[in-house]
Design a protein around this motif. Structure first.
Motif, PDB file in Angstrom:
ATOM      1  N   LYS A   1       0.792  -1.222   0.000  1.00 52.49           N
ATOM      2  CA  LYS A   1       0.000   0.000   0.000  1.00 52.49           C
ATOM      3  C   LYS A   1       0.830   1.281   0.000  1.00 52.49           C
ATOM      4  O   LYS A   1       0.327   2.352  -0.333  1.00 52.49           O
TER       5      LYS A   1
ATOM      6  N   ASP B   1     -14.975  -1.808  -0.309  1.00 56.90           N
ATOM      7  CA  ASP B   1     -15.808  -2.100   0.878  1.00 56.90           C
ATOM      8  C   ASP B   1     -17.279  -1.774   0.586  1.00 56.90           C
ATOM      9  O   ASP B   1     -18.170  -2.547   0.919  1.00 56.90           O
TER      10      ASP B   1
ATOM     11  N   ASP C   1      -5.204   5.731   2.332  1.00 57.01           N
ATOM     12  CA  ASP C   1      -6.497   5.081   2.096  1.00 57.01           C
ATOM     13  C   ASP C   1      -7.555   6.178   2.122  1.00 57.01           C
ATOM     14  O   ASP C   1      -7.806   6.767   3.171  1.00 57.01           O
TER      15      ASP C   1
ATOM     16  N   THR D   1     -10.666   5.841   1.609  1.00 58.04           N
ATOM     17  CA  THR D   1     -12.033   5.373   1.876  1.00 58.04           C
ATOM     18  C   THR D   1     -12.242   4.950   3.325  1.00 58.04           C
ATOM     19  O   THR D   1     -13.101   4.143   3.635  1.00 58.04           O
TER      20      THR D   1
ATOM     21  N   GLY E   1     -10.300   3.468   5.892  1.00 58.44           N
ATOM     22  CA  GLY E   1      -9.668   2.406   6.683  1.00 58.44           C
ATOM     23  C   GLY E   1     -10.678   1.512   7.385  1.00 58.44           C
ATOM     24  O   GLY E   1     -11.741   1.215   6.838  1.00 58.44           O
TER      25      GLY E   1
ATOM     26  N   LYS F   1     -14.715   0.725   6.634  1.00 57.40           N
ATOM     27  CA  LYS F   1     -15.133  -0.658   6.395  1.00 57.40           C
ATOM     28  C   LYS F   1     -16.322  -1.026   7.302  1.00 57.40           C
ATOM     29  O   LYS F   1     -17.321  -1.567   6.842  1.00 57.40           O
TER      30      LYS F   1
HETATM   31 MG   LIG Z   1      -9.426   0.280   2.938  1.00 52.37          MG
END
Ligand SMILES: [Mg+2]
Ligand SMILES: Nc1ncnc2c1ncn2[C@@H]1O[C@H](COP(=O)(O)OP(=O)(O)O)[C@@H](O)[C@H]1O
Length: 266
Positions: free
Chosen positions: A20, A156, A216, A218, A220, A224
């Motif tokens: 990542k 997600d 990230d 969106t 983390g 989620k």
């Molecule tokens: Mg993620």
């Protein structure tokens, strides 16, 4: 007719299938190990991939997560989508090589969002091939958006949405941690794994959950878990587990005891 009763929806976290922190770097050996484990699964399955460093890094660079605001973004957006296609090809190659009959789907051709949330999704192309025994592979993408021009829709969100619409039996979210901890295990060494949670307990804990220390866009772990609420409300079990240990997938599906967090709908 599609028998979606026993559909398994599995999200492959970008934190596992890619490095990542290094742009556009797949983690091929773990992708192979995951593919080997998935070839053992005989029930209908849908795979959703995260974007990892093929998505989050260029999305930040070209400011794509804030929607369309200037023409220069078009090139950046096209390039990012090309990278996602490359990641899909790597996954597909490995899945097929291991005997998983996977076929790719591109969200921007099948759905329309509004302010970053999926508003319409044409499911028929996916349902048709699922009913023949194919394993659809889809993932986080940049999609047309009625309010912002385009928007980033996370793996997600797609996994949670499809689990609900296709009435999945279980939603498995694979990431780079053993499950949900009392606090971010990468920042707090005293964090403890929570083996099981009810939807009420999850709601009560949301304020203690962190995002991600890696790039990230969106949300983390918090992002989620927010997505899983709609899934739990639909009566579907959600499991958060460590995809760096793909041998855990089989026992999780069977309901055997293995390190993970099971979130029960009631
Ligand atoms: Mg993620
Ligand atoms: N309470 C928590 N329990 C588990 N992980 C957490 C928690 N709070 C924050 N995190 C972070 O969330 C990260 C997983 O989210 P993310 O990086 O988005 O993974 P993915 O790429 O799999 O979507 C973990 O690496 C962890 O550092």
């Amino acid at each position: 007719m599609l028998n979606s009763d026993r559909l398994l929806v599995l999200k492959l976290g970008g934190s596992v299938i890619t490095d990542k922190r290094k742009a556009f770097t797949p983690r091929v050996s773990i992708i192979k190990a995951i593919s080997r484990q998935l070839s053992k699964i005989k029930e209908p399955m849908l795979i959703v991939r995260g974007a990892g460093s093929f998505g989050h890094i260029p999305v930040k660079k070209f400011d794509l997560h804030r929607g369309f605001h200037e023409e220069q973004q078009l090139r950046g957006c096209s390039e990012t989508k090309l990278r996602l296609l490359e990641l899909d090809a790597i996954l597909l190659q490995n899945l097929i090589r291991h005997g998983v009959p996977a076929v790719t789907y591109t969200p921007s051709s099948m759905l329309i969002a509004g302010d970053g949330r999926i508003e319409e999704f044409n499911l028929e192309p996916m349902e048709s091939l699922l009913s023949l025994g194919f394993v659809p592979l889809i993932g986080g993408d940049i999609v047309p958006d009625r309010k912002t021009g385009f928007s980033v829709v996370s793996g997600d969100q797609i996994a949670a949405y499809l689990a609900v619409r296709l009435k999945a039996r279980i939603l498995l979210l694979g990431s780079d941690v053993d499950g949900v901890f009392t606090s971010d295990p990468k920042k707090d060494r005293s964090a403890k794994l929570i083996g099981s949670l009810s939807i009420q307990e999850l709601n009560a804990r949301l304020s203690t959950i962190g995002t991600s220390s890696a790039p990230d866009v969106t949300g983390g772990m918090l992002g989620k878990l927010m997505e899983t609420i709609q899934v739990l409300r639909a009566g579907i079990e959600v499991v958060i587990f460590n995809l760096n240990k793909p041998e855990r997938i089989e026992p999780i599906i069977k309901g055997d005891s293995v390190l993970c967090t099971r979130i029960h709908p009631s």
